[in-house]
Enzyme design. Structure first.
Site, mmCIF file in Angstrom:
data_model
loop_
_atom_site.group_PDB
_atom_site.id
_atom_site.type_symbol
_atom_site.label_atom_id
_atom_site.label_comp_id
_atom_site.label_asym_id
_atom_site.label_seq_id
_atom_site.Cartn_x
_atom_site.Cartn_y
_atom_site.Cartn_z
ATOM 1 N N MET A 123 28.420 -5.064 0.911
ATOM 2 C CA MET A 123 27.834 -4.709 2.209
ATOM 3 C C MET A 123 26.614 -3.811 2.035
ATOM 4 O O MET A 123 25.608 -3.956 2.736
ATOM 5 C CB MET A 123 28.882 -3.998 3.082
ATOM 6 C CG MET A 123 30.087 -4.856 3.424
ATOM 7 S SD MET A 123 29.660 -6.496 4.044
ATOM 8 C CE MET A 123 28.808 -6.056 5.548
ATOM 9 N N GLU A 124 26.703 -2.894 1.087
ATOM 10 C CA GLU A 124 25.582 -1.986 0.842
ATOM 11 C C GLU A 124 24.372 -2.759 0.322
ATOM 12 O O GLU A 124 23.228 -2.479 0.697
ATOM 13 C CB GLU A 124 26.007 -0.903 -0.167
ATOM 14 C CG GLU A 124 26.890 0.188 0.404
ATOM 15 C CD GLU A 124 28.331 -0.236 0.651
ATOM 16 O OE1 GLU A 124 28.706 -1.357 0.229
ATOM 17 O OE2 GLU A 124 29.094 0.541 1.256
ATOM 18 N N LEU A 150 33.986 -1.503 10.135
ATOM 19 C CA LEU A 150 35.200 -1.420 9.339
ATOM 20 C C LEU A 150 34.932 -1.234 7.853
ATOM 21 O O LEU A 150 35.821 -1.387 7.018
ATOM 22 C CB LEU A 150 36.053 -2.667 9.578
ATOM 23 C CG LEU A 150 36.362 -2.949 11.051
ATOM 24 C CD1 LEU A 150 37.223 -4.182 11.173
ATOM 25 C CD2 LEU A 150 37.022 -1.770 11.721
ATOM 26 N N CYS A 151 33.692 -0.887 7.525
ATOM 27 C CA CYS A 151 33.259 -0.721 6.140
ATOM 28 C C CYS A 151 33.686 0.656 5.632
ATOM 29 O O CYS A 151 33.494 1.662 6.299
ATOM 30 C CB CYS A 151 31.735 -0.853 6.119
ATOM 31 S SG CYS A 151 30.991 -0.874 4.508
ATOM 32 N N HIS A 152 34.263 0.694 4.433
ATOM 33 C CA HIS A 152 34.689 1.967 3.851
ATOM 34 C C HIS A 152 33.478 2.762 3.358
ATOM 35 O O HIS A 152 32.559 2.187 2.776
ATOM 36 C CB HIS A 152 35.617 1.723 2.661
ATOM 37 C CG HIS A 152 36.925 1.131 3.041
ATOM 38 N ND1 HIS A 152 37.096 -0.216 3.250
ATOM 39 C CD2 HIS A 152 38.144 1.694 3.271
ATOM 40 C CE1 HIS A 152 38.355 -0.459 3.584
ATOM 41 N NE2 HIS A 152 39.013 0.672 3.610
ATOM 42 N N ASP A 180 8.237 -4.496 10.336
ATOM 43 C CA ASP A 180 7.686 -3.426 11.168
ATOM 44 C C ASP A 180 6.232 -3.140 10.818
ATOM 45 O O ASP A 180 5.385 -2.978 11.701
ATOM 46 C CB ASP A 180 8.532 -2.158 10.990
ATOM 47 C CG ASP A 180 8.057 -1.019 11.876
ATOM 48 O OD1 ASP A 180 7.773 -1.275 13.067
ATOM 49 O OD2 ASP A 180 7.989 0.128 11.404
#
Lengths: 161, 161, 161, 161, 161, 161
Positions: free
Chosen positions: E112-113, E74-76, E127
């Site tokens: 969020m980013e 739901l992130c723009h 990794d």
């Protein structure tokens, strides 16, 4: 002068373009794929009647321009407002030249998008013709001109090798 | 002979590789970006101490190889088993040469992945240095050799323009 | 009148929207998937208590809207400002109807994003129910209305087959 | 019987296909877009001479098939071995029908990939013609037949609405 | 108060940000990966001379920030104007801390980013070192501060566990 | 011993897994997001009746697992055969714990995919609840156990901080 993509300690970053003005940006890139004359003949006949190599390469080039910031690590994402791809066949050099014009109205230039479009366009030609000609060579991929932004207009002085 | 990416009516398709054998596939591609001597000097100093242009281009090239079938319309998706990227700086030609070796164990070759890796690697160098040298030119992008599959081994006879 | 996605020589391009005004754009699309009554019964019971087919399809539809310009070759990238997905179950027709409302504030419309959201939403329902009903059919996918931009408001006169 | 995409508590998962046999899988899907007769006329003339709507939609459909597992939440990733897209124009119904045949040699079927290819193909036609015909409707998107896997062969009894 | 990502009937949507003001947005996130002292020693030596784990993790973090709206339902989508990634090695805690500063000029924040960048950065370290240290643990991933938007400035009171 | 992701000169590569055996691979990862008790209460009530935060986070986690090799530079692409995501709410710690089990039948392990699924799952919870609780912290993201491959079974001795 150093490279803007690194800070003073040498670490890579996506440079701050927040204070840049939104201006109309245009970049035109070009590049060439050389091949056997018989390969070029197939492409030329195909475009006219069936097996449209250049039509498919054009679609791939346009889509490639839209994926640029996904592929190039420090490239800013941009909402492109125009992409034009042109292919010219040159029987004398036995080559196809791709030219991409990309535009946006934004804070950074679109040179990377134009170059990526040319690369993906040429690479798609390679893919479709490699069964008959594995030795094709892509060359002279460069920016022809750019407009907009703080540095204004720029035109390449040498755009052929 | 026609191009395998088109059927008899000239329509593009992703060719049937279902009956091909899974063999060990290797492809090696190469390409060069020419630049001003002072740009090359920045790259060379940066690699050794800070501002690692080639380190970042190497990551982009490896990631680009994995995205190939997303970018090239008729290219089959492949699970790569190895990707090696090498950069050589050549002060005489004022250029950086990128070589990509890609491998898989599958039904189709990995030439496209090797070429895409080289293209994205060179394009990332362009991105990072364009602020100091907008006239860089990418050339001689081609396959050097391939191994595996029905056509077996193949080596380029001309890999420089 | 010709198609705007081709230039005068018939070559595809991403059309120039640079001079278009940024306006508030809204598009509403719809579409339906028909299925066996017992499949619909599973979906309806699942939504209420467990196995939330429509909840998952809603997420897929929203994410699909964001991927539209990656999927449709000549579609401009757009930063969406709103996506609403609604599902209605219709026991009489033994069908689920998906409606997507997408909005942005930009230079191009969002009809493609709304249609893509509906398609991906219906396709996700198909995926989750195909083990019990392989014969489901998706139909009547179309635009109901759009607002904003030079052509202003538009409402479909027929939005059912 | 319940839906396999949910566990006994109703939570969605990507179902375990690890113990399934790798077999040759084929799926054929179809779907239709209805439009004004004059829109169909433009498409038909364009295909023959310039403005190749169906050629571009074919490329988009093939690329869409490769993106399926990225779009559909619980869909397994698959390495496709063949994708064929066919378009038939039907002046009587004023429609274009898209048929997609997708194949792989793997643990799960390719119905989703065939349906996604049809959807993206039809949606690309919509995109290219929407400037002249906003009321186009996509319908009858469904599986015609599938082969391979534990459930073997399956053919649709109704593939038109 | 309820969650804005759901409407009054509990259905998820991408919330309407169309009427929000475009302001300068900044978010700073952080997170840590703990490891064996000998693993940290390898990273520290590598960064200085060869095997540049943190250089590669930095590239991955920057690219991850650009992919956020593709990953979070739901992130723009947002066009980032700046991404800075910093790594600090802490021999006492035998850990590496990643800090990400992300900026844009837009209608929604970039928390969020910034968090996605930190996650992908730490995961890339995992990794590259997992062959020598499978038990590494990523912790304390959180927002340190944010600026811009209606809620203005915000600073975390506890940013360590 | 050095890190396998670098060659003897310190350059990163995608390591050669061509000669590895294809075995059944399983990895289980876990991680936690701590929040205010009232935020957890909203999540818990939502799951049962409306506003299904965990249902959406589960979908995002599954899709995130499929994107891992796109996000982590040197990670090999893998065709996953199973993904299970579990969320446990812990009122005592005021936290949600995410556990991801990922499986494939291939040449490399799936630890990265399991960890990516946990990260994206937790990050989606953050996204949906950040309007009411910006201070949430994600911690203890690690591998619990893995099976298959040359190194066989491995179980974490400490999986909580």
């Amino acid at each position: 002068p150093g490279l803007t993509h690194f800070d003073e300690t040498g670490q890579a970053h996506m440079v701050d373009v927040g204070s840049k003005k939104e201006t109309h940006r245009i970049a035109i890139a070009t590049g060439t794929i050389r091949m056997k004359p018989e390969t070029l003949a197939i492409i030329q006949s195909g475009t006219a009647k069936k097996g449209d190599v250049l039509g498919i390469a054009r679609v791939a080039a346009i889509m490639g321009a839209k994926r640029t910031s996904d592929l190039i690590p420090l490239c800013h994402p941009l909402a492109l407002t125009r992409v034009i791809i042109d292919f010219q066949t040159d029987p004398e050099k036995s080559a196809v030249t791709c030219t991409a014009q990309v535009e946006t109205f934004g804070k950074t230039g679109v040179e990377m998008e134009a170059l990526a479009a040319v690369q993906i366009g040429l690479l798609t030609i390679y893919d479709m013709c490699k069964a008959v000609d594995r030795g094709m060579v892509m060359s002279d991929i460069s920016i022809l001109e750019k407009h907009g932004g703080r540095s204004g207009n720029w035109t390449s002085t040498k755009n052929a090798s």
